[in-house]
Design an enzyme around this catalytic site. Sequence first.
Site, mmCIF file in Angstrom:
data_model
loop_
_atom_site.group_PDB
_atom_site.id
_atom_site.type_symbol
_atom_site.label_atom_id
_atom_site.label_comp_id
_atom_site.label_asym_id
_atom_site.label_seq_id
_atom_site.Cartn_x
_atom_site.Cartn_y
_atom_site.Cartn_z
ATOM 1 N N THR A 57 74.270 25.273 76.864
ATOM 2 C CA THR A 57 74.500 26.528 76.153
ATOM 3 C C THR A 57 73.671 26.616 74.873
ATOM 4 O O THR A 57 73.103 27.665 74.573
ATOM 5 C CB THR A 57 75.997 26.688 75.827
ATOM 6 O OG1 THR A 57 76.749 26.574 77.039
ATOM 7 C CG2 THR A 57 76.284 28.025 75.166
ATOM 8 N N GLU A 58 73.614 25.529 74.145
ATOM 9 C CA GLU A 58 72.934 25.538 72.847
ATOM 10 C C GLU A 58 71.414 25.614 72.966
ATOM 11 O O GLU A 58 70.779 26.396 72.270
ATOM 12 C CB GLU A 58 73.305 24.283 72.039
ATOM 13 C CG GLU A 58 74.724 24.263 71.527
ATOM 14 C CD GLU A 58 74.961 25.191 70.352
ATOM 15 O OE1 GLU A 58 74.006 25.822 69.843
ATOM 16 O OE2 GLU A 58 76.116 25.293 69.910
#
Length: 182
Positions: A57-58
Site C-alpha cells: 500500500t505504501e
Amino acid sequence: MKFKRILTVLIVLLVAYFAFMFGMKKYVYPYKYEEYINKYSDEYGLDPYLVLAVIKTESNFNKEAVSKKDAKGLMQIMDSTGEWIAKELDVNYFMSSMLFDPELNIKMGCWYLDNLENEFDEDLDLVLAAYNGGSGNVNKWLNHEEYSEDGETLSYIPFPETKKYVDKVKANYNIYKYLYNK
C-alpha cells in the site's frame, strides 16, 4: 464423449486457476524482501502478511519511493519518525537517506507497527489509522463523540485519505493471507 469434454473443461479451468494464482503472486502481490519481512515480523511479533500489505500500500515495493509529504522507502517513514525510531533502536548517526535501505526501513516500520499495536491494544483499524494519520490524531478522534462512541473504537475516520488507507491495507492484507497462507 460427454465425460471427455467435462474432463477437458475441468483441466483447462484448473490450469487457468494455477496460472492466475502464479501471476497474482509473482506480479501483483509479490513477497519481495521476504528475508527482512520474516526476520523483523518475527522479532516484533507481527503477521508478515500485514507487513507485506503495508509495504504494498505504501510504496508498492519501490525502495526509492518518496511521498508528497516526504515519507521515504518501502514503508514510507517520515524523517522525524525515522529519527525517533533510530534513537529507540540505538541506531548511531541516523541520516534520512538511510530510510532507502530496505532492511533498515522494514526493521523501523515493523518496530513502529509493534509500537502502535501496543498503544492501541492490537486494534488493526486504530493501528493502521495511526500509521497513516498519526497516533496523536487517532487519540483525539477516540476522545471525540462524533468519531468514537465508546472511546475505544472509531466509528468514523475524519481524514478521507486515512480511511481509504485503512481499507486498502486491510484488503491487501486479506489478499496476502489468501495467496500465501496455504
